[in-house]
Motif scaffolding. Structure first.
Motif, mmCIF file in Angstrom:
data_model
loop_
_atom_site.group_PDB
_atom_site.id
_atom_site.type_symbol
_atom_site.label_atom_id
_atom_site.label_comp_id
_atom_site.label_asym_id
_atom_site.label_seq_id
_atom_site.Cartn_x
_atom_site.Cartn_y
_atom_site.Cartn_z
ATOM 1 N N GLN A 215 68.076 35.194 -58.645
ATOM 2 C CA GLN A 215 68.276 36.316 -57.570
ATOM 3 C C GLN A 215 67.736 35.700 -56.220
ATOM 4 N N LYS A 216 67.338 34.307 -56.250
ATOM 5 C CA LYS A 216 67.047 33.752 -55.173
ATOM 6 C C LYS A 216 65.799 34.189 -54.567
ATOM 7 N N PRO A 217 64.948 34.135 -55.166
ATOM 8 C CA PRO A 217 63.453 34.764 -54.673
ATOM 9 C C PRO A 217 62.997 34.254 -53.489
ATOM 10 N N LYS A 218 62.122 34.878 -52.610
ATOM 11 C CA LYS A 218 61.801 34.502 -51.553
ATOM 12 C C LYS A 218 60.811 33.582 -51.858
ATOM 13 N N LEU A 219 59.968 33.317 -52.892
ATOM 14 C CA LEU A 219 59.176 32.352 -52.983
ATOM 15 C C LEU A 219 59.198 31.845 -54.551
ATOM 16 N N LEU A 220 59.353 30.744 -55.175
ATOM 17 C CA LEU A 220 59.513 30.469 -56.452
ATOM 18 C C LEU A 220 57.796 29.721 -57.083
ATOM 19 N N LEU A 221 57.488 30.407 -57.891
ATOM 20 C CA LEU A 221 56.245 29.703 -58.353
ATOM 21 C C LEU A 221 56.075 29.144 -59.559
ATOM 22 N N LEU A 222 55.888 27.812 -59.636
ATOM 23 C CA LEU A 222 55.656 27.003 -60.653
ATOM 24 C C LEU A 222 54.497 26.632 -61.418
ATOM 25 N N ASP A 223 53.930 27.022 -62.462
ATOM 26 C CA ASP A 223 52.577 27.045 -62.698
ATOM 27 C C ASP A 223 52.466 26.000 -63.775
ATOM 28 N N GLU A 224 52.585 24.515 -63.549
ATOM 29 C CA GLU A 224 52.538 23.518 -64.610
ATOM 30 C C GLU A 224 53.744 23.751 -65.645
ATOM 31 N N HIS A 225 54.831 23.978 -65.104
ATOM 32 C CA HIS A 225 55.987 24.535 -66.028
ATOM 33 C C HIS A 225 56.489 23.501 -66.815
ATOM 34 N N THR A 226 55.970 21.991 -66.682
ATOM 35 C CA THR A 226 56.509 21.101 -67.490
ATOM 36 C C THR A 226 55.666 20.671 -68.571
ATOM 37 N N ALA A 227 54.108 21.175 -68.241
ATOM 38 C CA ALA A 227 53.059 20.572 -69.080
ATOM 39 C C ALA A 227 53.174 20.637 -70.742
ATOM 40 N N ALA A 228 53.941 21.661 -71.149
ATOM 41 C CA ALA A 228 53.914 21.871 -72.487
ATOM 42 C C ALA A 228 55.036 21.214 -73.101
ATOM 43 N N LEU A 229 56.098 20.506 -72.296
ATOM 44 C CA LEU A 229 57.099 19.885 -72.627
ATOM 45 C C LEU A 229 57.047 18.323 -73.010
ATOM 46 N N ASP A 230 57.743 17.713 -73.786
ATOM 47 C CA ASP A 230 57.636 16.234 -74.070
ATOM 48 C C ASP A 230 58.240 15.650 -72.895
ATOM 49 N N PRO A 231 57.991 14.269 -72.639
ATOM 50 C CA PRO A 231 58.273 13.524 -71.206
ATOM 51 C C PRO A 231 59.942 13.834 -70.862
ATOM 52 N N LYS A 232 60.873 13.462 -71.856
ATOM 53 C CA LYS A 232 62.243 13.650 -71.606
ATOM 54 C C LYS A 232 62.651 14.899 -71.256
ATOM 55 N N THR A 233 62.281 15.991 -71.863
ATOM 56 C CA THR A 233 62.423 17.356 -71.655
ATOM 57 C C THR A 233 61.775 17.762 -70.236
ATOM 58 N N ALA A 234 60.752 17.398 -70.147
ATOM 59 C CA ALA A 234 59.878 17.784 -68.859
ATOM 60 C C ALA A 234 60.817 17.152 -67.701
ATOM 61 N N GLN A 235 61.274 15.775 -67.804
ATOM 62 C CA GLN A 235 62.157 15.219 -66.609
ATOM 63 C C GLN A 235 63.517 16.059 -66.456
ATOM 64 N N LYS A 236 64.082 16.625 -67.572
ATOM 65 C CA LYS A 236 65.259 17.475 -67.481
ATOM 66 C C LYS A 236 64.834 18.569 -66.490
ATOM 67 N N VAL A 237 63.931 19.243 -67.028
ATOM 68 C CA VAL A 237 63.587 20.679 -66.399
ATOM 69 C C VAL A 237 63.161 20.294 -64.864
ATOM 70 N N LEU A 238 62.462 19.139 -64.704
ATOM 71 C CA LEU A 238 62.217 19.003 -63.211
ATOM 72 C C LEU A 238 63.261 18.715 -62.375
ATOM 73 N N ALA A 239 64.195 17.910 -62.834
ATOM 74 C CA ALA A 239 65.306 17.649 -62.209
ATOM 75 C C ALA A 239 66.224 18.890 -61.831
ATOM 76 N N LEU A 240 66.364 20.013 -62.746
ATOM 77 C CA LEU A 240 66.963 21.107 -62.606
ATOM 78 C C LEU A 240 66.351 22.128 -61.641
ATOM 79 N N THR A 241 64.719 21.777 -61.496
ATOM 80 C CA THR A 241 64.036 22.574 -60.587
ATOM 81 C C THR A 241 64.399 21.983 -59.141
ATOM 82 N N GLU A 242 64.603 20.715 -58.924
ATOM 83 C CA GLU A 242 64.813 20.015 -57.607
ATOM 84 C C GLU A 242 66.094 20.231 -57.200
ATOM 85 N N ARG A 243 67.078 20.527 -58.331
ATOM 86 C CA ARG A 243 68.214 20.930 -57.830
ATOM 87 C C ARG A 243 68.423 22.447 -57.376
ATOM 88 N N PHE A 244 67.787 23.307 -58.309
ATOM 89 C CA PHE A 244 67.959 24.806 -57.913
ATOM 90 C C PHE A 244 67.312 25.080 -56.453
#
Length: 264
Positions: free
Chosen positions: A165-194
């Motif tokens: 819903q396109k929030p006014k502010l997106l809060l990301l609280d260490e949202h890749t800390a619990a993921l393995d490095p490859k998956t974390a990179q995927k989620v970060l790339a998606l984050t940057e894209r969105f």
């Protein structure tokens, strides 16, 4: 988009466990900023994020979001303006509901509730298109229970729900800390894209110095409840991990550099 004025927060005041988490923090985040926040344990990063989200109340100061004073606004009312992705991949979704049902909850957030729950074909088509952006083939599993997904898949789904819903502010609280490095990179790339595609304003807390440098247009370093470094633009692009370590050392906070940050 966001202004914090003289924000202070102390937990358990007047007791032996008293902890001053934030001290007179002033911060302005502009529309479209992607801010990464770095600091050691106890620096105040997550406390600041939780104050913005309404999880905690500030002792002093005010918080203004897009011109609206939300300082005393309860958490559930702020939720309509904020998107949030937690560190724990299990927290952002309902495990016993289907993928499309989770998306429907996020898509209808802030709208008037009715007894009708049916997901109509046009709505389902939107979810299919959005899920395809994740590159995880979840668009072909929309009726699967979210509890059957991996942690990385759930975190990617949570990210999609938080930005639907396109929030006014997106809060990301260490949202890749619990993921393995490859998956974390995927989620970060998606984050940057969105963030880029929807011109979102984002506030990302991280322990990973390389991630703090690589992502976003602005970096904030915190220590002992204060902002000790704020850099953006070309100055941020020139930063290295060695530069950040030097900043920590200059502030006399070497003791806060836990092994996890050094390894990162």
């Amino acid at each position: 988009m966001l202004k914090l004025f003289n924000i202070s927060k102390t937990f358990h005041p007047g007791t032996i466990t008293e902890k001053r988490a934030l001290w007179n923090v002033n911060l302005t985040i502009h529309d479209g900023d992607f801010v990464t926040v770095i600091g050691g344990n106890g620096a105040g990063k997550s406390t600041l994020l939780n104050l913005i989200a309404g999880v905690h109340d500030a002792d002093t100061g005010s918080i203004v979001l897009d011109g609206v004073d939300i300082t005393d606004m309860p958490e559930h009312r702020r939720a309509r303006y904020l998107g949030r992705v937690f560190q724990d991949p299990l927290m952002g979704t309902a495990a016993n509901m289907q993928i499309d049902e989770n998306l429907a909850l996020a898509f209808r957030r802030g709208s008037r509730r009715t007894l009708a729950w049916e997901i109509r074909p046009a709505e389902r088509a939107v979810y299919y298109k959005k899920l395809a952006l994740l590159g995880l083939r979840l668009e072909d599993r929309m009726r699967s229970k979210v509890g059957l997904l991996s942690g990385g898949q759930r975190q990617a789904l949570t990210l999609l729900m938080a930005t639907l819903q396109k929030p006014k502010l997106l809060l990301l609280d260490e949202h890749t800390a619990a993921l393995d490095p490859k998956t974390a990179q995927k989620v970060l790339a998606l984050t940057e894209r969105f963030v880029a595609d929807d011109h979102l304003t984002a506030f990302m807390v991280t322990h990973n110095m390389r991630h703090a440098i690589r992502y976003g247009n602005r970096l904030i370093m915190m220590s002992e409840g204060r902002i000790i470094y704020d850099v953006c633009g070309e100055d941020k692009r020139r930063l290295t991990v060695a530069d950040l370590l030097e900043k920590f050392g200059a502030d006399g906070t070497d003791a806060t550099l836990q092994d996890r940050m050094l390894l990162n």
